[in-house]
Design a protein around this motif. Structure first.
Motif, PDB file in Angstrom:
ATOM      1  N   GLY A  56       1.926  -6.178  -0.593  1.00 24.35           N
ATOM      2  CA  GLY A  56       0.329  -5.929  -0.512  1.00 24.35           C
ATOM      3  C   GLY A  56       0.487  -4.429  -0.015  1.00 24.35           C
ATOM      4  O   GLY A  56       1.581  -3.550   0.484  1.00 24.35           O
ATOM      5  N   LYS A  57      -0.760  -3.734  -0.425  1.00 21.12           N
ATOM      6  CA  LYS A  57      -0.970  -2.172  -0.289  1.00 21.12           C
ATOM      7  C   LYS A  57      -1.882  -2.113   0.920  1.00 21.12           C
ATOM      8  O   LYS A  57      -2.986  -2.835   0.718  1.00 21.12           O
ATOM      9  N   ARG A  59      -3.861   0.823   3.526  1.00 16.53           N
ATOM     10  CA  ARG A  59      -4.345   2.170   3.418  1.00 16.53           C
ATOM     11  C   ARG A  59      -3.264   3.315   3.660  1.00 16.53           C
ATOM     12  O   ARG A  59      -2.380   3.140   4.249  1.00 16.53           O
ATOM     13  N   TRP A  64       1.100  -3.731   3.456  1.00 16.36           N
ATOM     14  CA  TRP A  64       0.394  -4.719   4.060  1.00 16.36           C
ATOM     15  C   TRP A  64       0.963  -6.157   4.057  1.00 16.36           C
ATOM     16  O   TRP A  64       1.483  -6.494   2.817  1.00 16.36           O
ATOM     17  N   ASP A 116     -11.070  -1.363   9.994  1.00 17.34           N
ATOM     18  CA  ASP A 116     -10.135  -2.313  10.476  1.00 17.34           C
ATOM     19  C   ASP A 116     -10.992  -3.323  11.170  1.00 17.34           C
ATOM     20  O   ASP A 116     -11.914  -3.132  11.845  1.00 17.34           O
TER      21      ASP A 116
END
Ligand code: BTN
Length: 255
Positions: A56-57, A59, A64, A116
């Protein structure tokens, strides 16, 4: 395992989530969505969701982490009818949609600029909005990652000090299918009818409005009072007699 037919049963939307691609596992649902789009396999409102996101990417190039079968990582393809300057509102809109959906599951969360989802200083979720400009206008892939049913021991070691899940906050398991359908419902409603009021609602849910925060802007440390967001979703920080308008960065609580 996520039951997509249940998500479809719960959906109240016109467009968002009416086409869902489910992968038992994948690297990144955002990347999957761009790939689907390039192959002509996705139109506005398409959702990609997985039970296990392996790369997962986050920011700013960060990874992630999502716990398999417990978290909710998904991406939505948006063809927003917004002025380019207003694209920052998309992330705010998604943050508010998630807050509304989690509140409906009795999970108390707030927002930290830019997008967030937090409980106190711990992170419950994050949003990565990637955009491309084509002849017809902007295209956005909005990736939303939520910690949902993890217990403390399920959180990856990299985030165990900084993250918390909805279940850890509420004490009960949350139906991920319902959470997904509700988030999409709120997001569609906001984008269709409520985009003008989104900054007001975002500020009401903001965890640090009126507090002293620190932020690194173009290599320089800014410390000041977070006073709100502009109508385009930029953050406002009052410091040394002036107000800084910030477009990106990571806010930290500081004294
Ligand atoms: C952040 O850094 O706070 C943003 C995290 C965004 C994670 C989500 S999970 C679904 C989608 N796919 C990705 O690779 N990233 C986003």
């Amino acid at each position: 395992m996520l039951r997509i037919e249940l998500v479809e049963e719960y959906l109240t939307t016109r467009e968002l989530g009416r086409n869902i691609t489910y992968y038992p596992f994948t690297d990144s649902t955002n990347d999957d969505m761009w790939e689907l789009l390039d192959q002509g396999g996705a139109t506005g409102g398409h959702v990609v969701v997985t039970d296990e996101q392996r790369h997962g990417k986050g920011r700013q190039g960060r990874p992630w982490f999502s716990a398999a079968g417990l978290a909710l990582p998904f991406s939505v393809l948006l063809l927003p009818d917004l002025r380019l300057k207003q694209l920052g509102l998309l992330s705010l809109a998604a943050g508010v949609a998630v807050v509304r959906a989690l509140h409906e599951s009795r999970v108390a969360v707030q927002l930290k600029w830019p997008n967030d989802i937090v409980a106190g200083e711990l992170k419950v979720g994050g949003i990565l909005t990637e955009t491309r400009l084509v002849d017809e206008g902007p295209i956005a892939v909005q990736g939303i990652g939520l910690n949902v049913n993890e217990l403390a021991e399920d959180l990856a070691p990299e985030i165990s000090d900084t993250a918390v899940s909805a279940r850890m906050l509420s004490g009960s398991e949350i139906e991920r299918e319902l959470l997904l359908a509700r988030t999409l419902g709120h997001l569609e409603n906001i984008l269709d009818n409520e985009i003008e009021i989104i900054t007001d609602e975002w500020m009401k849910s903001c965890a640090h409005i009126g507090y002293t925060v620190c932020l690194t802007v173009e290599g320089q440390e800014v410390k000041g009072k977070f006073t709100g967001v502009t109508e385009d979703g930029y953050g406002l920080i009052a410091a040394d007699g002036e107000t800084h308008t910030v477009m990106a960065g990571d806010i930290r609580w500081c004294n």
